[in-house]
Structure formats: C-alpha cells, structure tokens
Write a protein that holds these residues in place. Structure first.
Motif, PDB file in Angstrom:
ATOM      1  N   ALA A  51      15.845  -1.572  -2.510  1.00 18.53           N
ATOM      2  CA  ALA A  51      15.445  -0.163  -2.598  1.00 18.53           C
ATOM      3  C   ALA A  51      14.056   0.046  -2.004  1.00 18.53           C
ATOM      4  O   ALA A  51      13.809   1.025  -1.288  1.00 18.53           O
ATOM      5  N   VAL A  52      13.139  -0.892  -2.294  1.00 17.41           N
ATOM      6  CA  VAL A  52      11.774  -0.808  -1.740  1.00 17.41           C
ATOM      7  C   VAL A  52      11.830  -0.862  -0.212  1.00 17.41           C
ATOM      8  O   VAL A  52      11.200  -0.044   0.480  1.00 17.41           O
ATOM      9  N   PHE A  53      12.585  -1.819   0.340  1.00 15.84           N
ATOM     10  CA  PHE A  53      12.709  -1.929   1.804  1.00 15.84           C
ATOM     11  C   PHE A  53      13.306  -0.656   2.408  1.00 15.84           C
ATOM     12  O   PHE A  53      12.837  -0.170   3.435  1.00 15.84           O
ATOM     13  N   ASN A  54      14.347  -0.135   1.761  1.00 16.77           N
ATOM     14  CA  ASN A  54      15.002   1.068   2.293  1.00 16.77           C
ATOM     15  C   ASN A  54      14.025   2.239   2.411  1.00 16.77           C
ATOM     16  O   ASN A  54      14.040   2.991   3.380  1.00 16.77           O
ATOM     17  N   VAL A  55      13.167   2.377   1.404  1.00 17.35           N
ATOM     18  CA  VAL A  55      12.216   3.499   1.389  1.00 17.35           C
ATOM     19  C   VAL A  55      11.072   3.264   2.372  1.00 17.35           C
ATOM     20  O   VAL A  55      10.712   4.138   3.165  1.00 17.35           O
ATOM     21  N   ILE A  56      10.495   2.062   2.334  1.00 12.02           N
ATOM     22  CA  ILE A  56       9.312   1.791   3.163  1.00 12.02           C
ATOM     23  C   ILE A  56       9.657   1.777   4.656  1.00 12.02           C
ATOM     24  O   ILE A  56       8.886   2.259   5.481  1.00 12.02           O
ATOM     25  N   MET A  57      10.828   1.240   4.998  1.00 19.26           N
ATOM     26  CA  MET A  57      11.199   1.146   6.417  1.00 19.26           C
ATOM     27  C   MET A  57      11.647   2.489   6.986  1.00 19.26           C
ATOM     28  O   MET A  57      11.701   2.669   8.202  1.00 19.26           O
ATOM     29  N   GLY A  58      11.997   3.419   6.092  1.00 20.63           N
ATOM     30  CA  GLY A  58      12.449   4.726   6.578  1.00 20.63           C
ATOM     31  C   GLY A  58      13.865   4.695   7.126  1.00 20.63           C
ATOM     32  O   GLY A  58      14.379   5.714   7.590  1.00 20.63           O
ATOM     33  N   GLU A  59      14.485   3.523   7.070  1.00 19.80           N
ATOM     34  CA  GLU A  59      15.883   3.383   7.510  1.00 19.80           C
ATOM     35  C   GLU A  59      16.582   2.449   6.538  1.00 19.80           C
ATOM     36  O   GLU A  59      16.113   1.322   6.306  1.00 19.80           O
ATOM     37  N   ARG A  60      17.668   2.904   5.955  1.00 15.36           N
ATOM     38  CA  ARG A  60      18.333   2.135   4.907  1.00 15.36           C
ATOM     39  C   ARG A  60      19.004   0.886   5.473  1.00 15.36           C
ATOM     40  O   ARG A  60      19.718   0.947   6.466  1.00 15.36           O
TER      41      ARG A  60
ATOM     42  N   ASN B 125       0.835  -1.216   0.000  1.00 20.51           N
ATOM     43  CA  ASN B 125       0.000   0.000   0.000  1.00 20.51           C
ATOM     44  C   ASN B 125       0.863   1.258   0.000  1.00 20.51           C
ATOM     45  O   ASN B 125       0.623   2.214   0.755  1.00 20.51           O
ATOM     46  N   ALA B 126       1.906   1.229  -0.817  1.00 21.83           N
ATOM     47  CA  ALA B 126       2.866   2.345  -0.815  1.00 21.83           C
ATOM     48  C   ALA B 126       3.170   2.815  -2.235  1.00 21.83           C
ATOM     49  O   ALA B 126       4.299   3.180  -2.554  1.00 21.83           O
ATOM     50  N   GLU B 127       2.137   2.821  -3.097  1.00 22.61           N
ATOM     51  CA  GLU B 127       2.354   3.231  -4.492  1.00 22.61           C
ATOM     52  C   GLU B 127       2.842   4.679  -4.601  1.00 22.61           C
ATOM     53  O   GLU B 127       3.496   5.051  -5.574  1.00 22.61           O
ATOM     54  N   ASP B 128       2.517   5.483  -3.574  1.00 23.31           N
ATOM     55  CA  ASP B 128       2.945   6.882  -3.598  1.00 23.31           C
ATOM     56  C   ASP B 128       4.463   7.015  -3.427  1.00 23.31           C
ATOM     57  O   ASP B 128       5.027   8.087  -3.620  1.00 23.31           O
ATOM     58  N   LYS B 129       5.131   5.921  -3.090  1.00 28.07           N
ATOM     59  CA  LYS B 129       6.586   5.945  -2.874  1.00 28.07           C
ATOM     60  C   LYS B 129       7.368   5.594  -4.152  1.00 28.07           C
ATOM     61  O   LYS B 129       8.590   5.446  -4.128  1.00 28.07           O
ATOM     62  N   TYR B 130       6.656   5.438  -5.264  1.00 26.48           N
ATOM     63  CA  TYR B 130       7.279   4.967  -6.513  1.00 26.48           C
ATOM     64  C   TYR B 130       8.483   5.822  -6.923  1.00 26.48           C
ATOM     65  O   TYR B 130       9.574   5.297  -7.176  1.00 26.48           O
ATOM     66  N   GLU B 131       8.290   7.141  -6.992  1.00 24.58           N
ATOM     67  CA  GLU B 131       9.380   8.035  -7.411  1.00 24.58           C
ATOM     68  C   GLU B 131      10.566   7.947  -6.448  1.00 24.58           C
ATOM     69  O   GLU B 131      11.725   7.966  -6.861  1.00 24.58           O
ATOM     70  N   GLU B 132      10.253   7.847  -5.163  1.00 24.70           N
ATOM     71  CA  GLU B 132      11.298   7.753  -4.139  1.00 24.70           C
ATOM     72  C   GLU B 132      12.126   6.474  -4.335  1.00 24.70           C
ATOM     73  O   GLU B 132      13.358   6.485  -4.201  1.00 24.70           O
ATOM     74  N   VAL B 133      11.426   5.383  -4.649  1.00 24.13           N
ATOM     75  CA  VAL B 133      12.124   4.103  -4.876  1.00 24.13           C
ATOM     76  C   VAL B 133      12.999   4.188  -6.123  1.00 24.13           C
ATOM     77  O   VAL B 133      14.142   3.715  -6.127  1.00 24.13           O
ATOM     78  N   LEU B 134      12.473   4.833  -7.173  1.00 25.08           N
ATOM     79  CA  LEU B 134      13.269   4.979  -8.403  1.00 25.08           C
ATOM     80  C   LEU B 134      14.571   5.732  -8.120  1.00 25.08           C
ATOM     81  O   LEU B 134      15.624   5.403  -8.680  1.00 25.08           O
ATOM     82  N   LYS B 135      14.501   6.722  -7.254  1.00 27.69           N
ATOM     83  CA  LYS B 135      15.708   7.488  -6.919  1.00 27.69           C
ATOM     84  C   LYS B 135      16.646   6.705  -5.996  1.00 27.69           C
ATOM     85  O   LYS B 135      17.853   6.925  -5.983  1.00 27.69           O
TER      86      LYS B 135
END
Length: 465
Positions: A351-360, A315-325
């Motif tokens: 990359a998806v985990f890094n963005v969704i978890m908020g911690e790389r 449920n994190a489709e809004d994070k798409y651009e962030e994941v691409l970066k």
C-alpha cells in the motif's frame, strides 16, 4: 454452565504488543510462582516474537528462558503461539524442521501449542498439529479472524469443523486486530458451540476499545476460555485486563473462581515495571489509548506504527491517510488475507509503494510476488488474473501445499552451524534466525570465556604456584 477460564498473556503477547517483546527473564522471575498459584487456565509464555527478541535484543537463549519458567511454574499449563509451517519465523520451513522444533518445545516445558496460519489454509497446519499431538501436548488450532465479503460466521463454522476433524484439541478465535465486536462475537461463539465439541477460546486486543464488552458477550454465548493481561500490562494494543473481568463475573454462573487479592499481588509486581518502561521510552503511552482506525481500516495497532515508520523514511508522512485508504483496496485485490504476521506487513508495504510511486503495483516486493505465486498458501478468495499478471506476469501459481516443495533442511542447518553447537536446540535457533542466532552464539561463547578467565585468575590468586 462451566466456569470461565483465563489464559494470562503478560509473559508473551502483552509485552509483545506494548513494548516490542522486550521483557527480560529477570523481570519475570520474582512473580512466576504467584502466577502459578493464581488459578489460571494457562500462562502464555513463549512463541510469537519472543524467540527472535530473546536472541536479537536481550542476549537470552529462548530455550533457557522456557526451561527457567517451567522450573518455577509447576502447576499451571504453559502455552505458546506458533505460526504453523512458519514456526516462529516469517517463511515456510520443511516438515523435518517443524517436527523437530515442536518436539523440543514440548520437551522444554510447553503444554499447549496454539497453531495458526495467516491465511487460514489448513494445509499449513497439518504437520504442526500432528507433531504437537505426537509429542503429547495439547494442539489448539486458531482461526485468524478478519471480516470481508467472504469472512462471516458461516465461513468460520465450516473452517472450525475442518480443524476439529483434523484433530484439534481446542479451537481459538484469534482476533489479532481487535476488530471482533460484541454482538458478532456472540453470534460466532454461539454458532461454533452448536456444532463443535472441543473447547472454544477467544483471543483479542483492546486496540479498538471494544474488547472487554466482546468478552462478556462471548462468555454469555458459552466461550470456554478468554485471554487477558494483568492490568499494568493490559489495554491499548494489549489484551483486556484480567482483574475487572474476574470482578465482573464474581457471584455469577460464569465465576472464574480466581481471587482478586492474588491478582493484586501480581499487578503490584508489574506496576513499577510499566512505569520504568514508560520512563525509558520502551512503552509509548499512545499505545494505551483507543484507536478507532482499527475498526475503520481493520489495521492492527502494530501495523499502524510500522506504516508511520515506513512513511517517515520516505519523507511522506503526509500520505498517511491515503495509505490507510489504500490498504483495504490492496487487501481485496489479494484475496482478503487476514492482516496478521507476515501478511499485515506485506499488505501495508505494498500500500505504501502504491501511494508513494503514484502508480499501483509499479514496485512489488518479492514477498508479495511469492504470495501471489501461492508460496504462502491459498487465499480465501482467488486473486484475479488481472492482478496476477500485474504482479507476477505469466508465472505459474502453485496449487499444492507450499511445504511439499521444500526438501528436508535440518541436517543442512546442523552442518552450517556445527562450530557453535552446544545443545540440540541451537540447531533450531539457527534454522529460524541464522544471522541473529550466530551473533548470539558468539556472544554466549565470549561470556563463557570471560567467566572461565575470571575463575582461573581467582584460582591463581587463592592458590599461587
């Protein structure tokens, strides 16, 4: 100047790229003889994801598919794609499995084996290359093309020299993401032709919109063979279309010698199939367009769709651009691996985990840990100690060839699946995809039982006791 030759991908990479490798053998059969007579350098018909897809989704024996194609294609070379020590799976196999698999592939009809390693680690190519040549087939070694501060023309020329020295019969520039631009292709092919004596082939995808222009510049630089797909199954995430290239080169020194009338007949077979794929939802029309993100983020088309599905699940489709970066950052930290199977999926997931978890690197998949430990091979750039510690702590990093740590596996696989054994090839199907192959073997057994029962019933009705 020699005429340019064309490898046709419609029976493998074109439908792998557009419809997730779902083309059935009965959809291929009516056009096989026309393909054989068209004057192609080779037909790519096997390998990649076809093996898994046959067993998992189509209830087909991939070996029987290959034998059927070989029976109908008598003049043109048949080609396959092999992931080096990974074969057609997603992990390294022992040398005895690699040797046995290639021997059987050649026995069943393969003439050219295109072998690549996701990291361009030539150690992972050695066994497959030797086995291919011993089996009497043409060993084409592929460079997994990418760009980075270290992946440049000089790097690729040095890599090609190593491959030629190993015994490659030809070398392929494998641009799986469609990021090789026309003038870069000219420089690379020109550089390779100046020092490499074996033929050079070029493979790309139309995803970024530059592929046909890239082929023209590569042809001007002296490339020997290019990969194309017949037009109804071309463009988008597939290869550049065959017919426009043939028409463009007619009457020039690069003329392919192929006839547009013959190609039109082949296209006429696939055009209605393409319409059916679109109607059924198997072919998403979005895949036929140009995606400039491919050039910006170096992300292959298949990887983009995989990212979207992962984000939907979270449920994190809004994070798409962030994941691409995030993808280029992860890739740099992991030593700039080319984004090709299985590394594209691995880098994307991290990359998806890094963005969704908020911690790389708070969560690290086991595959990434194995990669950092050196179990997939040696990256082009060493991974920093800081990233190593973050991902695997103080664990040791492997420096030897990964397959050297894998004891022989073939007899173990044979014992595990012996109740299903009908042909020697079954052992290899099981070795690559144990659960999927076992399900297929059960299906095959049930079908045979059904046919035998029908035959007995008919016999009793015809000759009652």
């Amino acid at each position: 100047m020699a005429k340019v030759k064309i490898t046709e991908t419609v029976l493998r990479d074109a439908h792998q790229s557009l419809i997730a490798t779902r083309m059935k053998i009965e959809e291929m059969l009516p056009v096989l003889e026309k393909l054989d007579q068209a004057g192609y350098h080779s037909l790519e018909v096997w390998g990649g994801a076809t093996f898994d897809s046959c067993l998992r989704f189509l209830n087909e024996d991939p070996w029987e598919r290959l034998r059927t194609i070989r029976k109908h294609v008598k003049n043109t070379k048949l080609q396959m794609l092999l992931r080096g020590q990974n074969l057609l799976g997603y992990k390294h196999y022992a040398d005895d499995v690699v040797v046995a698999f290639i021997k059987k592939a050649v026995e069943n009809g393969i003439d050219i084996v295109r072998i690549f390693d996701a990291l361009n680690d030539v150690r992972n190519l050695e066994t497959a290359l030797k086995a291919t040549k011993e089996a009497g087939a043409h060993a084409q070694i592929a460079i997994s093309y990418t760009t980075s501060p270290v992946h440049n023309t000089k790097y690729y020329i040095q890599l090609a020299k190593e491959m030629e020295k190993m015994g490659a019969d030809s070398i392929c520039i494998k641009d799986m993401a469609g990021i090789l631009k026309p003038y870069d292709a000219y420089e690379l092919v020109k550089g390779l032709k100046a020092v490499i004596k074996v033929p050079i082939q070029l493979h790309t995808h139309y995803t970024s919109g530059v592929a046909s222009m890239t082929y023209i510049k590569a042809i001007e630089a002296g490339v020997d063979v290019v990969d194309c797909a017949i037009s109804p199954m071309a463009s988008g995430t597939s290869q550049p279309p065959t017919e426009p290239l043939v028409a463009t080169l007619q009457g020039t020194e690069y003329d392919t010698g192929m006839d547009l009338g013959d190609l039109d007949q082949i296209a006429a077979h696939f055009a209605p199939l393409r319409n059916e794929y679109i109607k059924s939802g198997l072919l998403d029309p979005k895949l036929l367009g140009v995606d400039i993100n491919t050039l910006v983020y170096q992300v292959p088309g298949g990887m983009l769709s995989n990212l979207v599905s992962q984000l939907k699940l979270q449920n994190a489709e809004d994070k798409y651009e962030e994941v691409l970066k995030e993808i280029p950052k992860v890739r740099a930290e992991l030593g700039y691996p080319p984004l090709v199977t299985p590394l594209s999926q691995m880098v994307g997931t991290q990359a998806v985990f890094n963005v969704i978890m908020g911690e790389r690197y708070k969560i690290v998949p086991k595959e990434i840990k194995a990669y950092v430990r050196g179990e997939y091979g040696r990256p082009a750039v060493a991974i920093s100690e800081e990233i190593q510690r973050k991902i695997i702590g103080n664990e040791e990093v492997m420096t030897k060839r990964p397959a050297d740590s894998i004891p022989p596996q073939l007899e173990g696989f044979r014992n595990e699946m012996k109740e299903f054994l009908e042909q020697e090839e079954d052992v290899l199907s099981y070795a690559l995809f144990p659960q999927v192959a076992q399900e297929y073997f059960k299906y095959r057994r049930a079908q045979k039982y059904k046919i035998e029962t029908i035959c007995v019933d008919m016999e009793q009705k015809t000759h009652p006791v």
